[in-house]
Motif scaffolding. Structure first.
Motif, mmCIF file in Angstrom:
data_model
loop_
_atom_site.group_PDB
_atom_site.id
_atom_site.type_symbol
_atom_site.label_atom_id
_atom_site.label_comp_id
_atom_site.label_asym_id
_atom_site.label_seq_id
_atom_site.Cartn_x
_atom_site.Cartn_y
_atom_site.Cartn_z
ATOM 1 N N ASP A 1 44.351 46.885 43.929
ATOM 2 C CA ASP A 1 45.568 46.093 43.720
ATOM 3 C C ASP A 1 46.763 46.939 43.301
ATOM 4 N N TRP A 2 46.501 48.110 42.723
ATOM 5 C CA TRP A 2 47.620 48.921 42.254
ATOM 6 C C TRP A 2 48.498 49.416 43.402
ATOM 7 N N GLU B 1 56.184 43.718 50.117
ATOM 8 C CA GLU B 1 54.778 43.691 50.522
ATOM 9 C C GLU B 1 54.595 43.277 51.976
ATOM 10 N N THR C 1 50.960 46.612 44.261
ATOM 11 C CA THR C 1 51.719 46.336 43.040
ATOM 12 C C THR C 1 52.759 47.418 42.784
ATOM 13 N N GLY D 1 44.534 51.265 49.022
ATOM 14 C CA GLY D 1 44.754 49.842 48.849
ATOM 15 C C GLY D 1 43.793 48.984 49.633
ATOM 16 N N GLN E 1 41.624 41.542 38.259
ATOM 17 C CA GLN E 1 42.324 42.597 38.984
ATOM 18 C C GLN E 1 41.330 43.686 39.349
ATOM 19 N N ARG F 1 40.577 34.310 43.010
ATOM 20 C CA ARG F 1 40.414 35.084 44.231
ATOM 21 C C ARG F 1 38.984 35.594 44.297
ATOM 22 N N GLY G 1 44.208 44.936 48.766
ATOM 23 C CA GLY G 1 44.659 44.683 47.405
ATOM 24 C C GLY G 1 45.753 43.633 47.360
ATOM 25 N N HIS G 2 45.903 43.006 46.196
ATOM 26 C CA HIS G 2 46.933 41.987 45.980
ATOM 27 C C HIS G 2 48.054 42.544 45.101
ATOM 28 N N ASN G 3 49.263 42.123 45.370
ATOM 29 C CA ASN G 3 50.401 42.473 44.533
ATOM 30 C C ASN G 3 50.314 41.687 43.225
ATOM 31 N N LEU G 4 50.131 42.380 42.111
ATOM 32 C CA LEU G 4 49.984 41.746 40.805
ATOM 33 C C LEU G 4 51.310 41.499 40.110
#
Length: 460
Positions: free
Chosen positions: A337-338, A350, A341, A90, A333, A374, A358-361
């Motif tokens: 990010d996975w 989170e 997520t 991540g 994405q 982003r 990574g970002h929570n999608l």
């Protein structure tokens, strides 16, 4: 910063156990199963649902029809193992020595340390059973391996590629076999794509016999070189070197992708037969852009390049009852990010996770929104490449030349807006330099494609 970001397992044990109510929380009924299917060197437009029209991919097209097709999905790198490192951690792979381009092929001392907390580690603590079937490519035995990094079981190859029939690589005339069951070398007869599919179906059957949710990583080697379709065993016997730059054809590549598609169809059929389909998140994507026979239109570039064709990948997501069927998303994405997520989907908050890049999608995916703009960043030592992306505007430095592109209006990256929009150019370039200053520097011993004199077709 690096120490904070390294996600050492020992330091996280208390926090994660507290979050989960113990080291082995009983799985809840709302925890979805996860099937993560990763192709190798698949081009952006290599699926029918993404534009391929000279051969069919019915199973993957059906997966898209049952879920979401993501058209602004990016790989963390334009080559294999760095993206896989980002998928496991991540984080930007450049935070770890093993993520600096492709060092694993020439430095066996590098790999994903078992001290680093990974996605399968964290899911396992949340009650998941975990298996990896297919390609590992994050360091070899005895120091590294899937079962040191959170997977309960492993079947597949440790290296970056393998002959589809001999299950190993021939480099400079020397063959090295590479097919394993956990840490035991094994020998099987069959086409590697089919062997991976068969084992994945077996794993799904084993998971169906337990009450625990599962995380199955189905990491195919297809359509990575060597160029061999299911009917090409006679060709395989004549290949002198696995790099095999004189081989392949459009027809062989089509056969490789079709075999991958059939395999995915068998996995989806097994989920349905086992009664697992309705509670399983299925993700399909690629580790980087396509190789020589791939289709990337309307993009330009390929594996090893930071043009869109080297880093944008076809991505499909199905989650029955949560993701609307037959939808398309332009959500920007990236591979890493996975991790947040899927942790969020598993019920892990989170804010209580380790520090991740990574970002929570999940909020954007469930609400069918594209999310806020982003910044994403890439670098690649080969050809001195670097890139920064903010929404549709992309800064690219390639071989000493600098560019600014609007990848929405100009996906082929041919109209250089550097002088037309100097403010955006300066902003993205400065953002890249600020981000890059926080990453590990390249060292003289780091792997570079130029060292092999192969350009962007070398390595893994």
């Amino acid at each position: 910063m690096l120490a904070r970001r390294s996600m050492m397992k020992a330091g996280l044990t208390t926090a994660v156990a507290g979050l989960l109510g113990g080291a082995s929380r009983p799985p809840g009924k709302d925890q979805p199963n996860i099937l993560f299917i990763l192709a190798d060197d698949l081009g952006f437009a290599d699926l029918g649902c993404f534009g391929r029209d000279d051969f069919a991919t019915p199973a993957l097209d059906a997966l898209a029809a049952g879920g979401l097709a993501m058209h602004r999905s990016y790989a963390n790198s334009s080559v294999c193992s760095p993206t896989r490192l980002a998928l496991m951690t991540g984080q930007y792979q450049y935070r770890l020595p093993a993520g600096l381009d492709e060092p694993l092929g020439v430095n066996p001392a590098l790999g994903l340390s078992d001290a680093v907390m990974t996605l399968p580690d964290m899911l396992k603590r949340a009650g998941y059973a975990t298996s990896l079937v297919g390609k590992w490519h994050l360091g070899g035995l005895p120091q590294y391996g899937p079962r040191k990094s959170g997977y309960d079981r492993f079947f597949g190859i440790y290296e970056g590629g393998a002959d589809y029939f001999a299950h190993g690589m021939t480099i400079r005339g020397k063959f090295k076999h590479d097919l394993w069951e956990n840490e035991t070398e094994i020998h099987r007869t069959g086409y590697l794509t089919d062997l991976i599919t068969e084992r994945c179906v077996e794993e799904l059957g084993l998971f169906s016999q337990t009450s625990s949710p599962f995380f199955l990583s189905a990491h195919y080697t297809a359509p990575h070189w060597p160029w061999e379709g299911p009917e090409d065993e006679d060709v395989a016997n004549r290949i002198r070197d696995s790099f095999h730059y004189d081989g392949g054809s459009d027809a062989v590549y089509a056969a490789m992708v079709r075999s991958l598609d059939r395999g995915v169809g068998q996995l989806l059929a097994a989920l349905k037969a086992n009664g697992q389909a309705d509670n399983t998140i299925v993700i399909f994507t690629s580790d980087n852009g396509g190789e020589r026979f791939s289709k990337v239109w309307p993009l330009r570039g390929m594996k090893g390049e930071l043009l869109e064709g080297g880093i944008r990948v076809p991505t499909l997501l199905r989650w029955p009852g949560r993701i609307a069927a037959g939808t398309r998303s332009d959500l920007v994405q990236i591979t890493m990010d996975w991790v947040p997520t899927l942790l969020a989907a598993a019920g892990i908050v989170e804010d209580d996770c380790p520090a991740l890049d990574g970002h929570n999608l999940l909020p954007a995916l469930l609400n069918a929104s594209i999310g806020p703009d982003r910044m994403l960043f890439w670098r690649h030592k080969a050809q001195d490449q670097c890139a920064a992306l903010a929404g549709k505007i992309k800064y690219l430095s390639l071989g000493g030349h600098e560019f600014l592109f609007d990848v929405e209006a100009d996906p082929r990256e041919v109209a250089n807006l550097k002088t037309a929009d100097p403010a955006s150019f300066a902003r993205l370039k400065a953002a890249f330099e600020g981000w890059n200053s926080k990453m590990l520097p390249y060292q003289p011993s780091n792997f570079s494609y130029e060292l092999r004199g192969k350009g962007n077709l070398a390595g893994y």
